[in-house]
Design a protein around this motif. Structure first.
Motif, PDB file in Angstrom:
ATOM      1  N   ARG A  54       0.835  -1.201   0.000  1.00  0.00           N
ATOM      2  CA  ARG A  54       0.000   0.000   0.000  1.00  0.00           C
ATOM      3  C   ARG A  54       0.868   1.248   0.000  1.00  0.00           C
ATOM      4  N   THR A  55       0.373   2.260  -0.722  1.00  0.00           N
ATOM      5  CA  THR A  55       1.005   3.575  -0.674  1.00  0.00           C
ATOM      6  C   THR A  55      -0.065   4.635  -0.473  1.00  0.00           C
ATOM      7  N   ASN A  56       0.305   5.692   0.243  1.00  0.00           N
ATOM      8  CA  ASN A  56      -0.589   6.842   0.380  1.00  0.00           C
ATOM      9  C   ASN A  56       0.019   8.069  -0.289  1.00  0.00           C
ATOM     10  N   GLY A  57       1.036   7.839  -1.108  1.00  0.00           N
ATOM     11  CA  GLY A  57       1.699   8.930  -1.810  1.00  0.00           C
ATOM     12  C   GLY A  57       2.927   9.447  -1.087  1.00  0.00           C
ATOM     13  N   THR A  58       2.999   9.221   0.225  1.00  0.00           N
ATOM     14  CA  THR A  58       4.168   9.639   0.992  1.00  0.00           C
ATOM     15  C   THR A  58       4.850   8.460   1.681  1.00  0.00           C
ATOM     16  N   LYS A  59       4.103   7.413   1.961  1.00  0.00           N
ATOM     17  CA  LYS A  59       4.655   6.241   2.630  1.00  0.00           C
ATOM     18  C   LYS A  59       4.146   4.988   1.936  1.00  0.00           C
ATOM     19  N   THR A  60       5.054   4.042   1.690  1.00  0.00           N
ATOM     20  CA  THR A  60       4.703   2.782   1.045  1.00  0.00           C
ATOM     21  C   THR A  60       5.123   1.645   1.959  1.00  0.00           C
ATOM     22  N   THR A  61       4.208   0.697   2.172  1.00  0.00           N
ATOM     23  CA  THR A  61       4.499  -0.424   3.062  1.00  0.00           C
ATOM     24  C   THR A  61       4.084  -1.751   2.441  1.00  0.00           C
ATOM     25  N   ILE A  62       4.787  -2.804   2.857  1.00  0.00           N
ATOM     26  CA  ILE A  62       4.367  -4.177   2.600  1.00  0.00           C
ATOM     27  C   ILE A  62       3.984  -4.738   3.954  1.00  0.00           C
ATOM     28  N   GLU A  66      -2.873 -11.136   9.258  1.00  0.00           N
ATOM     29  CA  GLU A  66      -3.470 -12.434   9.595  1.00  0.00           C
ATOM     30  C   GLU A  66      -4.583 -12.230  10.609  1.00  0.00           C
ATOM     31  N   ILE A  67      -5.766 -12.697  10.257  1.00  0.00           N
ATOM     32  CA  ILE A  67      -6.904 -12.650  11.170  1.00  0.00           C
ATOM     33  C   ILE A  67      -6.840 -13.900  12.036  1.00  0.00           C
ATOM     34  N   LYS A  68      -6.697 -13.676  13.331  1.00  0.00           N
ATOM     35  CA  LYS A  68      -6.632 -14.800  14.270  1.00  0.00           C
ATOM     36  C   LYS A  68      -7.967 -15.005  14.967  1.00  0.00           C
ATOM     37  N   ASN A  69      -8.731 -13.913  15.132  1.00  0.00           N
ATOM     38  CA  ASN A  69     -10.067 -14.004  15.722  1.00  0.00           C
ATOM     39  C   ASN A  69     -10.888 -12.825  15.211  1.00  0.00           C
ATOM     40  N   ARG A  70     -11.861 -13.090  14.350  1.00  0.00           N
ATOM     41  CA  ARG A  70     -12.667 -12.042  13.711  1.00  0.00           C
ATOM     42  C   ARG A  70     -13.551 -11.267  14.697  1.00  0.00           C
ATOM     43  N   GLU A  71     -13.697 -11.764  15.901  1.00  0.00           N
ATOM     44  CA  GLU A  71     -14.604 -11.155  16.879  1.00  0.00           C
ATOM     45  C   GLU A  71     -13.919 -10.164  17.814  1.00  0.00           C
ATOM     46  N   LEU A  72     -12.595 -10.136  17.834  1.00  0.00           N
ATOM     47  CA  LEU A  72     -11.879  -9.329  18.817  1.00  0.00           C
ATOM     48  C   LEU A  72     -11.293  -8.057  18.219  1.00  0.00           C
ATOM     49  N   ILE A  73     -11.276  -6.986  18.998  1.00  0.00           N
ATOM     50  CA  ILE A  73     -10.618  -5.746  18.581  1.00  0.00           C
ATOM     51  C   ILE A  73      -9.138  -6.011  18.318  1.00  0.00           C
ATOM     52  N   GLY A  74      -8.514  -6.895  19.068  1.00  0.00           N
ATOM     53  CA  GLY A  74      -7.110  -7.250  18.858  1.00  0.00           C
ATOM     54  C   GLY A  74      -6.947  -8.582  18.148  1.00  0.00           C
ATOM     55  N   GLY A  75      -7.870  -8.933  17.271  1.00  0.00           N
ATOM     56  CA  GLY A  75      -7.865 -10.248  16.634  1.00  0.00           C
ATOM     57  C   GLY A  75      -7.062 -10.370  15.361  1.00  0.00           C
ATOM     58  N   THR A  76      -6.388  -9.300  14.933  1.00  0.00           N
ATOM     59  CA  THR A  76      -5.580  -9.335  13.711  1.00  0.00           C
ATOM     60  C   THR A  76      -4.137  -9.005  14.059  1.00  0.00           C
ATOM     61  N   SER A  77      -3.221  -9.763  13.481  1.00  0.00           N
ATOM     62  CA  SER A  77      -1.803  -9.453  13.656  1.00  0.00           C
ATOM     63  C   SER A  77      -1.239  -9.016  12.317  1.00  0.00           C
ATOM     64  N   GLU A  78      -0.125  -8.308  12.396  1.00  0.00           N
ATOM     65  CA  GLU A  78       0.503  -7.858  11.157  1.00  0.00           C
ATOM     66  C   GLU A  78       2.008  -7.758  11.335  1.00  0.00           C
ATOM     67  N   ILE A  79       2.688  -7.936  10.222  1.00  0.00           N
ATOM     68  CA  ILE A  79       4.115  -7.674  10.114  1.00  0.00           C
ATOM     69  C   ILE A  79       4.232  -6.673   8.973  1.00  0.00           C
ATOM     70  N   GLU A  80       4.810  -5.506   9.247  1.00  0.00           N
ATOM     71  CA  GLU A  80       4.834  -4.435   8.247  1.00  0.00           C
ATOM     72  C   GLU A  80       6.236  -3.860   8.130  1.00  0.00           C
ATOM     73  N   VAL A  81       6.606  -3.532   6.904  1.00  0.00           N
ATOM     74  CA  VAL A  81       7.889  -2.895   6.638  1.00  0.00           C
ATOM     75  C   VAL A  81       7.684  -1.802   5.595  1.00  0.00           C
ATOM     76  N   GLU A  82       8.372  -0.689   5.787  1.00  0.00           N
ATOM     77  CA  GLU A  82       8.295   0.402   4.820  1.00  0.00           C
ATOM     78  C   GLU A  82       9.257   0.119   3.669  1.00  0.00           C
ATOM     79  N   VAL A  83       8.812   0.402   2.459  1.00  0.00           N
ATOM     80  CA  VAL A  83       9.636   0.235   1.259  1.00  0.00           C
ATOM     81  C   VAL A  83       9.663   1.550   0.498  1.00  0.00           C
ATOM     82  N   GLY A  84      10.602   1.686  -0.421  1.00  0.00           N
ATOM     83  CA  GLY A  84      10.797   2.962  -1.087  1.00  0.00           C
ATOM     84  C   GLY A  84       9.942   3.220  -2.309  1.00  0.00           C
TER      85      GLY A  84
END
Length: 190
Positions: A54-62, A66-84
């Motif tokens: 994803r990019t917003n024009g100023t920041k791009t990330t990969i 992963e959805i671990k529990n669709r019912e919880l506010i904290g039910g999704t985990s992510e690993i994110e890195v900024e790319v150029g």
């Protein structure tokens, strides 16, 4: 390093009323962004885990989400890195064998209130919604109370599920989810 996403969504909001409320509470306007993204499946496909560029024009990330529990506010985990570079990152992912399943656009108006991210998202074909993301579930719930939003109005559905389960639109069947150019220019200050 994997992190937990403490986030919820409030669907079908009146963006202007919501922005007025945020401003009255002293929220900081972080800007309006035109976001573009590619979404890739793992091989084999795992309906609860995907790659997002994803990019917003100023920041791009990969990001690997992963959805671990669709019912919880904290039910999704992510690993994110900024790319150029958005296009080069797509080339790298495709060279590694990850061919995007679809391309998506949205407009995000971002605010911060007491350290909590509040993003008003506009997507093609569906009404605007707001995402509230904090560093803990209690921080998100406190922000909901401050905004006067009852917990029964929130959902923890991901974008694909919002389109499919709430609005009956099969997002996976749409290869390119884009705004009409004239609509984009007339409705946003990008």
């Amino acid at each position: 390093m994997e992190s937990i996403e403490y986030e919820c969504t409030v669907l079908d909001i009146d963006s202007q009323d919501f922005i007025s409320k945020l401003i009255s509470l002293g929220a900081k306007n972080k800007g309006e962004f035109f976001q573009r993204r590619y979404v890739y499946d793992f091989n084999p496909v795992n309906k609860n885990k995907w790659i997002r560029l994803r990019t917003n024009g100023t920041k791009t990330t990969i990001c690997i989400k992963e959805i671990k529990n669709r019912e919880l506010i904290g039910g999704t985990s992510e690993i994110e890195v900024e790319v150029g570079d958005f296009d080069k990152a797509n080339e790298v992912l495709e060279a590694l064998g990850y061919h995007h399943r679809n391309y998506q656009e949205n407009v995000r108006r971002s605010f911060e209130l007491n350290g909590v991210s509040i993003d008003i998202d506009s997507w093609p074909l569906i009404p605007d919604y707001v995402e509230i993301e904090g560093s803990s579930e209690s921080e998100v719930l406190d922000t909901l109370k401050l905004l006067g939003i009852e917990e029964d109005r929130i959902t923890t559905l991901d974008v694909e599920s919002i389109y499919n389960d709430v609005y009956g639109i099969d997002l996976l069947a749409i290869k390119e989810l884009k705004f009409d150019e004239a609509l984009l220019e007339s409705n946003y200050t990008l």
